[in-house]
Design an enzyme around this catalytic site. Structure first.
Site, PDB file in Angstrom:
ATOM      1  N   GLU A  67       0.844  -1.193   0.000  1.00  0.00           N
ATOM      2  CA  GLU A  67       0.000   0.000   0.000  1.00  0.00           C
ATOM      3  C   GLU A  67       0.884   1.249   0.000  1.00  0.00           C
ATOM      4  O   GLU A  67       1.779   1.374   0.849  1.00  0.00           O
ATOM      5  CB  GLU A  67      -0.895   0.054   1.247  1.00  0.00           C
ATOM      6  CG  GLU A  67      -1.985  -0.998   1.282  1.00  0.00           C
ATOM      7  CD  GLU A  67      -2.872  -0.874   2.527  1.00  0.00           C
ATOM      8  OE1 GLU A  67      -2.494  -0.105   3.449  1.00  0.00           O
ATOM      9  OE2 GLU A  67      -3.916  -1.538   2.576  1.00  0.00           O
ATOM     10  N   CYS A  68       0.651   2.170  -0.897  1.00  0.00           N
ATOM     11  CA  CYS A  68       1.203   3.524  -0.904  1.00  0.00           C
ATOM     12  C   CYS A  68       2.729   3.545  -0.775  1.00  0.00           C
ATOM     13  O   CYS A  68       3.428   3.360  -1.764  1.00  0.00           O
ATOM     14  CB  CYS A  68       0.518   4.363   0.177  1.00  0.00           C
ATOM     15  SG  CYS A  68       0.693   6.130  -0.086  1.00  0.00           S
TER      16      CYS A  68
END
Length: 457
Positions: free
Chosen positions: A328-329
């Site tokens: 994620e991210c």
């Protein structure tokens, strides 16, 4: 068990410093469980740090009322006091005309008394008008007390306190003086994460100073009178029951990658996974059946991440072998080929370029347009996290540019994603997204990911 919620009249009211100080003071004598309204990682890191218990998130947009209640009860197990920190202003949420996603909505769902923090800078009687308006706006939100922040002297204090207590009929619990010493260190995504800050003595001294100063100006005895008793949680939620683990999932966890909701670790245990923490900065890649790389600040550790070639090469090889990897991210940024920090980033006059793990063809550029908000989307059946509808959020200043031919498993009906509403880039069984999922509301996707790990090649 005592419960109360600290809300602000707006962002920047001072509720974060006040909540962490109150939690730290109460935790000196009892078990304090904290919660944060909204999809936030950084404020919870402070509340976790000062209480020693993992702060948990509550979000009325992403989570159903039943899920919020389940997380609240699970977190409160063994606690003497539950403290909930709101987000933004008390009534701010996802929509203009409803409680959806607001602190007020959580206060009503969980029937919590509210202590309202007012930024009283340059106002006295007007503070009473603000409190009166908040009380009248929704009488079902039970505002029981007020803390006035940014008080500049005794006359200011006396007038503001007298006005609030006369016109509103509720007590002022505290009056916090205005001083720069009370401010926490900030950077482009918010506060400096607690874990990173604790490496510096000055950070500890600032937390201690804030705690002591607020302790001197808040009536803790009165606060405890306003906090409401409720029965402790009953039987443990079956959802969080942890079987004997039969798989190992490596989770990147260090100063660069630490944006995780506390519930993730309970959810992974509940799907039969043993968490193996590792550092992409300091460690080699541990043996595991799958890997998770959460968000954080990889852009601040470019040289260190580039230097750990043994880990990046091992991660690339695991991806090629089909080992399930979820990022994620910040994790997504690390899985691109390179990180380009443009002139002006963090005050630098020169462009800086660092090699990353290179699982995804493409690069990340920073800084870029600020993206912050909820996302809504669907994941297709070929995703390592399976077919599902989801809600989550995105929160970044970067621009990931991937090569042609990259497949996307997420289609967003709200939010930007990596490119034009597409998110969840997939290579082999590796998925990287800007979308942050809450592990409780997306538990089916994490369960599918665990099943994928059980079929590791």
């Amino acid at each position: 068990m005592k419960t109360f919620l600290v809300a602000g009249d707006r962002s920047g009211s001072g509720k974060t410093s006040i909540t962490l100080a109150l939690s730290a003071l109460l935790a000196r004598e009892r078990e304090v469980q904290t919660f944060k309204v909204g999809m936030d990682y950084i404020d919870p890191s402070y509340l976790t740090g000062v209480t020693g218990r993992p702060c948990r998130n509550l979000d009325g947009y992403v989570m159903t009322p039943e899920e919020s209640r389940m997380v609240f009860d699970h977190g409160c197990r063994g606690a003497d006091t539950a403290v909930v920190e709101g987000v933004r202003g008390l009534f701010e949420g996802a929509e203009a005309l409803t409680d959806l996603g607001s602190t007020a909505g959580i206060a009503k769902q969980l029937d919590l008394p509210v202590i309202l923090v007012i930024n009283a800078r340059s106002i006295t009687r007007s503070a009473a008008a603000i409190v009166k308006g908040f009380m009248a706006f929704d009488p079902n939100v039970r505002i029981k007390g007020v803390i006035l922040n940014n008080i500049t002297g005794s006359r200011h204090r006396e007038k503001a306190v007298a006005a609030v207590e006369h016109y509103c009929g509720i007590p002022v619990v505290g009056t916090i003086p205005r001083t720069e010493e009370m401010e926490l260190a900030m950077r482009h995504l918010g506060l400096v994460p607690y874990r990173e800050g604790t490496e510096h003595d000055a950070f500890h001294r600032r937390i201690d100073l804030i705690t002591e100063k607020i302790g001197e100006h808040v009536d803790l005895g009165l606060l405890e009178e306003l906090a409401e008793d409720r029965a402790p949680p009953g039987e443990p939620e079956a959802f969080f029951a942890a079987p004997e683990p039969d798989i190992r999932i490596g989770v990147a966890l260090d100063e660069a990658f630490n944006f995780y909701y506390s519930d993730l670790f309970d959810v992974l245990a509940a799907v039969g996974a043993k968490v193996v923490p590792f550092s992409p900065i300091h460690d080699s890649l541990p043996e595991a059946d799958g890997y998770i790389l959460g968000g954080g600040y990889p852009e601040l550790f470019g040289p260190e991440l580039e230097a750990n070639t043994s880990l990046s090469e091992a991660l690339r090889e695991e991806s090629r072998r089909g080992t399930p990897i979820y990022a994620e991210c910040g994790g997504l940024i690390y899985l691109t080929e390179r990180l380009v920090l443009k002139p002006g980033f963090q005050g630098s006059e020169q462009q800086q370029v660092y090699d990353m793990a290179g699982v995804f063809p493409g690069e990340t550029r920073m800084p870029s347009r600020r993206m912050l908000g909820y996302v809504v989307g669907t994941s297709d059946a070929a995703s390592p996290l399976g077919a599902a509808a989801f809600k989550g959020h995105e929160f970044h200043y970067s621009d990931v540019r991937l090569g042609d031919g990259v497949r996307y498993a997420y289609r967003l009906s709200r939010g930007g994603g990596i490119e034009g509403g597409l998110d969840g880039a997939v290579v082999d069984r590796t998925l990287g997204s800007y979308t942050h999922l809450h592990p409780v509301t997306s538990r089916g996707m994490f369960s599918h990911f665990a099943d994928q790990c059980r079929t590791r090649n």
